[in-house]
Design an enzyme around this catalytic site. Sequence first.
Site, PDB file in Angstrom:
ATOM      1  N   ALA A  32       0.811  -1.223   0.000  1.00  0.00           N
ATOM      2  CA  ALA A  32       0.000   0.000   0.000  1.00  0.00           C
ATOM      3  C   ALA A  32       0.841   1.267   0.000  1.00  0.00           C
ATOM      4  O   ALA A  32       0.331   2.349  -0.309  1.00  0.00           O
ATOM      5  CB  ALA A  32      -0.939  -0.001   1.202  1.00  0.00           C
ATOM      6  N   ARG A  33       2.110   1.158   0.323  1.00  0.00           N
ATOM      7  CA  ARG A  33       2.976   2.337   0.340  1.00  0.00           C
ATOM      8  C   ARG A  33       3.376   2.781  -1.062  1.00  0.00           C
ATOM      9  O   ARG A  33       3.921   3.873  -1.231  1.00  0.00           O
ATOM     10  CB  ARG A  33       4.232   2.047   1.166  1.00  0.00           C
ATOM     11  CG  ARG A  33       3.943   1.870   2.647  1.00  0.00           C
ATOM     12  CD  ARG A  33       5.174   1.432   3.407  1.00  0.00           C
ATOM     13  NE  ARG A  33       4.846   1.200   4.815  1.00  0.00           N
ATOM     14  CZ  ARG A  33       5.659   0.597   5.667  1.00  0.00           C
ATOM     15  NH1 ARG A  33       6.839   0.164   5.256  1.00  0.00           N
ATOM     16  NH2 ARG A  33       5.303   0.423   6.929  1.00  0.00           N
ATOM     17  N   HIS A  34       3.132   1.938  -2.044  1.00  0.00           N
ATOM     18  CA  HIS A  34       3.529   2.275  -3.408  1.00  0.00           C
ATOM     19  C   HIS A  34       2.437   3.089  -4.091  1.00  0.00           C
ATOM     20  O   HIS A  34       1.258   2.745  -4.042  1.00  0.00           O
ATOM     21  CB  HIS A  34       3.831   0.996  -4.196  1.00  0.00           C
ATOM     22  CG  HIS A  34       5.117   0.364  -3.780  1.00  0.00           C
ATOM     23  ND1 HIS A  34       6.297   0.592  -4.447  1.00  0.00           N
ATOM     24  CD2 HIS A  34       5.419  -0.456  -2.749  1.00  0.00           C
ATOM     25  CE1 HIS A  34       7.263  -0.074  -3.845  1.00  0.00           C
ATOM     26  NE2 HIS A  34       6.761  -0.719  -2.815  1.00  0.00           N
ATOM     27  N   ARG A  35       2.844   4.159  -4.737  1.00  0.00           N
ATOM     28  CA  ARG A  35       1.907   5.072  -5.390  1.00  0.00           C
ATOM     29  C   ARG A  35       1.556   4.575  -6.796  1.00  0.00           C
ATOM     30  O   ARG A  35       2.201   3.707  -7.355  1.00  0.00           O
ATOM     31  CB  ARG A  35       2.517   6.465  -5.469  1.00  0.00           C
ATOM     32  CG  ARG A  35       2.841   7.078  -4.102  1.00  0.00           C
ATOM     33  CD  ARG A  35       3.545   8.399  -4.255  1.00  0.00           C
ATOM     34  NE  ARG A  35       2.715   9.373  -4.962  1.00  0.00           N
ATOM     35  CZ  ARG A  35       3.176  10.525  -5.437  1.00  0.00           C
ATOM     36  NH1 ARG A  35       4.449  10.839  -5.301  1.00  0.00           N
ATOM     37  NH2 ARG A  35       2.362  11.366  -6.054  1.00  0.00           N
TER      38      ARG A  35
ATOM     39  N   ARG B  36     -14.438  -6.678   6.926  1.00  0.00           N
ATOM     40  CA  ARG B  36     -15.785  -6.344   7.415  1.00  0.00           C
ATOM     41  C   ARG B  36     -16.818  -7.375   6.960  1.00  0.00           C
ATOM     42  O   ARG B  36     -17.786  -7.669   7.681  1.00  0.00           O
ATOM     43  CB  ARG B  36     -16.169  -4.955   6.915  1.00  0.00           C
ATOM     44  CG  ARG B  36     -17.552  -4.500   7.357  1.00  0.00           C
ATOM     45  CD  ARG B  36     -17.863  -3.107   6.848  1.00  0.00           C
ATOM     46  NE  ARG B  36     -19.152  -2.631   7.318  1.00  0.00           N
ATOM     47  CZ  ARG B  36     -19.674  -1.457   6.997  1.00  0.00           C
ATOM     48  NH1 ARG B  36     -19.002  -0.633   6.205  1.00  0.00           N
ATOM     49  NH2 ARG B  36     -20.851  -1.086   7.460  1.00  0.00           N
TER      50      ARG B  36
ATOM     51  N   LYS C 222     -12.280  -6.984  14.069  1.00  0.00           N
ATOM     52  CA  LYS C 222     -11.088  -6.969  13.212  1.00  0.00           C
ATOM     53  C   LYS C 222      -9.908  -6.228  13.841  1.00  0.00           C
ATOM     54  O   LYS C 222      -8.784  -6.352  13.360  1.00  0.00           O
ATOM     55  CB  LYS C 222     -11.424  -6.370  11.851  1.00  0.00           C
ATOM     56  CG  LYS C 222     -11.708  -4.879  11.851  1.00  0.00           C
ATOM     57  CD  LYS C 222     -12.039  -4.411  10.439  1.00  0.00           C
ATOM     58  CE  LYS C 222     -12.271  -2.908  10.378  1.00  0.00           C
ATOM     59  NZ  LYS C 222     -12.600  -2.471   8.995  1.00  0.00           N
TER      60      LYS C 222
ATOM     61  N   ASN D 286       0.866   0.327 -13.400  1.00  0.00           N
ATOM     62  CA  ASN D 286       1.481   0.557 -14.708  1.00  0.00           C
ATOM     63  C   ASN D 286       2.943   0.131 -14.684  1.00  0.00           C
ATOM     64  O   ASN D 286       3.532  -0.093 -13.621  1.00  0.00           O
ATOM     65  CB  ASN D 286       1.302   2.011 -15.167  1.00  0.00           C
ATOM     66  CG  ASN D 286       2.090   3.016 -14.349  1.00  0.00           C
ATOM     67  OD1 ASN D 286       3.313   2.909 -14.208  1.00  0.00           O
ATOM     68  ND2 ASN D 286       1.409   4.034 -13.824  1.00  0.00           N
TER      69      ASN D 286
ATOM     70  N   ARG E 139       5.763   1.607 -15.288  1.00  0.00           N
ATOM     71  CA  ARG E 139       6.734   2.470 -14.598  1.00  0.00           C
ATOM     72  C   ARG E 139       6.703   2.221 -13.092  1.00  0.00           C
ATOM     73  O   ARG E 139       7.757   2.100 -12.448  1.00  0.00           O
ATOM     74  CB  ARG E 139       6.429   3.936 -14.900  1.00  0.00           C
ATOM     75  CG  ARG E 139       7.454   4.914 -14.345  1.00  0.00           C
ATOM     76  CD  ARG E 139       7.074   6.346 -14.697  1.00  0.00           C
ATOM     77  NE  ARG E 139       8.140   7.291 -14.400  1.00  0.00           N
ATOM     78  CZ  ARG E 139       8.076   8.593 -14.665  1.00  0.00           C
ATOM     79  NH1 ARG E 139       6.987   9.089 -15.253  1.00  0.00           N
ATOM     80  NH2 ARG E 139       9.088   9.387 -14.359  1.00  0.00           N
TER      81      ARG E 139
ATOM     82  N   ARG F 106      11.694  -3.821  -4.062  1.00  0.00           N
ATOM     83  CA  ARG F 106      11.208  -4.940  -3.257  1.00  0.00           C
ATOM     84  C   ARG F 106      11.858  -6.288  -3.574  1.00  0.00           C
ATOM     85  O   ARG F 106      11.630  -7.261  -2.850  1.00  0.00           O
ATOM     86  CB  ARG F 106       9.693  -5.059  -3.410  1.00  0.00           C
ATOM     87  CG  ARG F 106       8.938  -3.807  -2.970  1.00  0.00           C
ATOM     88  CD  ARG F 106       9.271  -3.402  -1.555  1.00  0.00           C
ATOM     89  NE  ARG F 106       8.347  -2.365  -1.065  1.00  0.00           N
ATOM     90  CZ  ARG F 106       8.264  -1.973   0.186  1.00  0.00           C
ATOM     91  NH1 ARG F 106       9.066  -2.505   1.097  1.00  0.00           N
ATOM     92  NH2 ARG F 106       7.412  -1.021   0.554  1.00  0.00           N
TER      93      ARG F 106
END
Length: 207
Positions: free
Chosen positions: A73-76, A86, A143, A159, A161, A170
């Site tokens: 999730a840290r990758h844009r 949930r 949770k 994408n 790039r 990574r």
Amino acid sequence: MQITLLFHTPLSVCSHATRTCWQSFEKGDCGGEKDKELIDRVGNKFKHASTLEHLNYTFYIQGISRACLQEVARHRHTSPSVKSTRYTLKELRNEAEFKIGDFENASRYLVLCGNEEVDNASIKALENLRTILQKSISLDIAKYCLPESYKTELTLTINARSLQNFISLRSSKSALWEIRNLANALFEALPQEHKFIFEHCLHKDIE
């Protein structure tokens, strides 16, 4: 961990976008060797990486931990759709007790790291969660005691790039072992004719 490539943009789209800059469409070969050379030269060698953003990949990623998901999730410039706790935590309600030391059974829900003490702590947390789910506590509240090792899945669109950046960072041995495995698995899941775009991003220092 299981990776399924659901969609990829044809190379011809990227080469067309690149040739738009020079209006050199007559030199193209519909994603063949000429176009591949152009994509590599402009996108990789000349570092005009915005041309690579016309290539998109959609992966179905199963069986990674929520700890690994946080790293992803840290990758844009990605579009993740993640399995919702949930709505899906109820899958634990009908399970029998998760016992310390029973790693095979727990591995259906947990990513185990190989450290017995840590893995047993994860099993204990899983059993605590299962017990809580037997009570009339909403999934939204329950949770909060999810172990970080709890398995999840997501559909991820990224994408070329951004995927280059992901693989470069990574696949390094300094990355979390699980996301390192993910980076290499994403590369392996790519179409063979697309791998030339990413080969230089792979770290070879994995032990």
